[in-house]
Design a protein around this motif. Structure first.
Motif, PDB file in Angstrom:
ATOM      1  N   UNK A   1      48.397  53.344  28.256  1.00 33.83           N
ATOM      2  CA  UNK A   1      47.552  52.659  29.233  1.00 33.83           C
ATOM      3  C   UNK A   1      46.338  51.965  28.618  1.00 33.83           C
ATOM      4  N   UNK A   2      45.565  52.632  27.741  1.00 35.73           N
ATOM      5  CA  UNK A   2      44.394  51.940  27.169  1.00 35.73           C
ATOM      6  C   UNK A   2      44.753  50.738  26.305  1.00 35.73           C
ATOM      7  N   UNK A   3      45.977  50.700  25.820  1.00 35.24           N
ATOM      8  CA  UNK A   3      46.416  49.562  25.014  1.00 35.24           C
ATOM      9  C   UNK A   3      46.902  48.441  25.925  1.00 35.24           C
ATOM     10  N   UNK A   4      47.685  48.806  26.951  1.00 38.01           N
ATOM     11  CA  UNK A   4      48.308  47.818  27.829  1.00 38.01           C
ATOM     12  C   UNK A   4      47.295  47.204  28.793  1.00 38.01           C
ATOM     13  N   UNK A   5      46.408  48.015  29.369  1.00 37.15           N
ATOM     14  CA  UNK A   5      45.503  47.526  30.419  1.00 37.15           C
ATOM     15  C   UNK A   5      44.610  46.364  29.968  1.00 37.15           C
ATOM     16  N   UNK A   6      43.912  46.453  28.839  1.00 37.98           N
ATOM     17  CA  UNK A   6      43.087  45.309  28.436  1.00 37.98           C
ATOM     18  C   UNK A   6      43.908  44.060  28.123  1.00 37.98           C
ATOM     19  N   UNK A   7      45.072  44.272  27.528  1.00 42.92           N
ATOM     20  CA  UNK A   7      45.938  43.141  27.199  1.00 42.92           C
ATOM     21  C   UNK A   7      46.378  42.424  28.476  1.00 42.92           C
ATOM     22  N   UNK A   8      46.790  43.192  29.491  1.00 48.06           N
ATOM     23  CA  UNK A   8      47.202  42.604  30.774  1.00 48.06           C
ATOM     24  C   UNK A   8      46.014  41.934  31.450  1.00 48.06           C
ATOM     25  N   UNK A   9      44.851  42.560  31.374  1.00 48.22           N
ATOM     26  CA  UNK A   9      43.652  41.953  31.956  1.00 48.22           C
ATOM     27  C   UNK A   9      43.329  40.603  31.345  1.00 48.22           C
ATOM     28  N   UNK A  10      43.394  40.518  30.020  1.00 48.79           N
ATOM     29  CA  UNK A  10      43.132  39.236  29.343  1.00 48.79           C
ATOM     30  C   UNK A  10      44.181  38.201  29.715  1.00 48.79           C
ATOM     31  N   UNK A  11      45.436  38.631  29.761  1.00 49.29           N
ATOM     32  CA  UNK A  11      46.523  37.729  30.134  1.00 49.29           C
ATOM     33  C   UNK A  11      46.332  37.218  31.562  1.00 49.29           C
ATOM     34  N   UNK A  12      45.932  38.096  32.451  1.00 45.15           N
ATOM     35  CA  UNK A  12      45.702  37.715  33.844  1.00 45.15           C
ATOM     36  C   UNK A  12      44.506  36.780  33.969  1.00 45.15           C
ATOM     37  N   UNK A  13      43.437  37.029  33.197  1.00 46.40           N
ATOM     38  CA  UNK A  13      42.252  36.164  33.250  1.00 46.40           C
ATOM     39  C   UNK A  13      42.573  34.751  32.803  1.00 46.40           C
ATOM     40  N   UNK A  14      43.475  34.614  31.830  1.00 44.49           N
ATOM     41  CA  UNK A  14      43.854  33.281  31.328  1.00 44.49           C
ATOM     42  C   UNK A  14      44.910  32.610  32.193  1.00 44.49           C
ATOM     43  N   UNK A  15      45.545  33.380  33.053  1.00 40.27           N
ATOM     44  CA  UNK A  15      46.671  32.864  33.835  1.00 40.27           C
ATOM     45  C   UNK A  15      46.212  31.843  34.867  1.00 40.27           C
ATOM     46  N   UNK A  16      46.972  30.784  34.979  1.00 45.41           N
ATOM     47  CA  UNK A  16      46.706  29.781  36.000  1.00 45.41           C
ATOM     48  C   UNK A  16      47.773  29.805  37.094  1.00 45.41           C
ATOM     49  N   UNK A  17      48.688  30.761  36.988  1.00 47.76           N
ATOM     50  CA  UNK A  17      49.800  30.804  37.937  1.00 47.76           C
ATOM     51  C   UNK A  17      49.488  31.620  39.186  1.00 47.76           C
ATOM     52  N   UNK A  18      48.332  32.232  39.264  1.00 45.58           N
ATOM     53  CA  UNK A  18      47.967  32.981  40.459  1.00 45.58           C
ATOM     54  C   UNK A  18      48.812  34.219  40.640  1.00 45.58           C
ATOM     55  N   UNK A  19      49.425  34.321  41.796  1.00 44.54           N
ATOM     56  CA  UNK A  19      50.199  35.518  42.128  1.00 44.54           C
ATOM     57  C   UNK A  19      51.621  35.487  41.588  1.00 44.54           C
ATOM     58  N   UNK A  20      52.041  34.416  40.992  1.00 41.14           N
ATOM     59  CA  UNK A  20      53.416  34.349  40.473  1.00 41.14           C
ATOM     60  C   UNK A  20      53.683  35.440  39.441  1.00 41.14           C
ATOM     61  N   UNK A  21      52.691  35.748  38.629  1.00 40.18           N
ATOM     62  CA  UNK A  21      52.823  36.794  37.612  1.00 40.18           C
ATOM     63  C   UNK A  21      53.052  38.154  38.283  1.00 40.18           C
ATOM     64  N   UNK A  22      52.293  38.434  39.329  1.00 35.60           N
ATOM     65  CA  UNK A  22      52.439  39.697  40.062  1.00 35.60           C
ATOM     66  C   UNK A  22      53.806  39.765  40.728  1.00 35.60           C
TER      67      UNK A  22
END
Length: 179
Positions: free
Chosen positions: A36-57
């Motif tokens: 979790x501590x490895x995956x969570x920040x990585x996903x957070x950064x990926x989500x912050x850069x994402x321009x696709x909105x809810x498509x990723x979710x």
């Protein structure tokens, strides 16, 4: 989760066949919590850069739903353990993304009530989920419960997308009327 672990055949892995379902479940959850501590920040950064909105979710929800459909099936234990760890990591990812979305859209004077309602609802779901899960397994069986869970997950994801679009339209209308 120990119910599902107990249904698997661990005879091909000597180390695991001497352990009980609760111990194997604990090991799987330990792997998840360790990653979790490895995956969570990585996903957070990926989500912050994402321009696709809810498509990723929605995409991750569809993948998780597919894995839920496969979860109760009898298969090679190594494949099943890999699928289980992937499903646990996807649950972490989806929880992080949902937390981020709630905090992003909880604005203004209702911010505290939105966040407390979300926290209370997720805690209630964590408490009632196992009760309903075991009840559904006894009524509908393993496969039926997994399929209903997958359908519920997709329905909630799509409903959230529709609600978000309505919220965004309402926000745009409100901003336009202020100008």
């Amino acid at each position: 989760m120990s119910y599902w672990v107990g249904n698997q055949n661990f005879t091909s892995i000597p180390f695991l066949q001497v352990l009980g379902a609760a111990t194997i479940t604990g090991l799987l959850i330990t792997v998840k919590l360790s990653l979790d501590p490895i995956v969570a920040p990585w996903i957070g950064k990926l989500n912050d850069r994402s321009t696709t909105g809810n498509r990723f979710v929605v995409l991750l929800t569809i993948v998780a739903s597919t894995l839920l459909i496969l979860f109760p099936l009898k298969m090679n234990i190594v494949i099943w353990l890999s699928l289980t760890i992937l499903l646990l990591l996807l649950s972490t990812t989806l929880m992080n993304l949902n937390d981020a979305k709630i905090f992003l859209y909880a604005t203004g004077q209702h911010r505290h009530s939105v966040i407390s309602t979300y926290s209370m609802t997720s805690d209630l779901g964590a408490a009632v989920g196992p009760l309903l899960g075991f009840s559904f397994i006894s009524f509908f069986g393993d496969l039926g419960t997994a399929w209903m869970t997958a359908l519920l997950l997709i329905t909630c994801s799509l409903s959230g997308t529709v609600i978000k679009r309505a919220f965004d339209r309402k926000r745009v209308v409100k901003i336009n009327t202020m100008l």
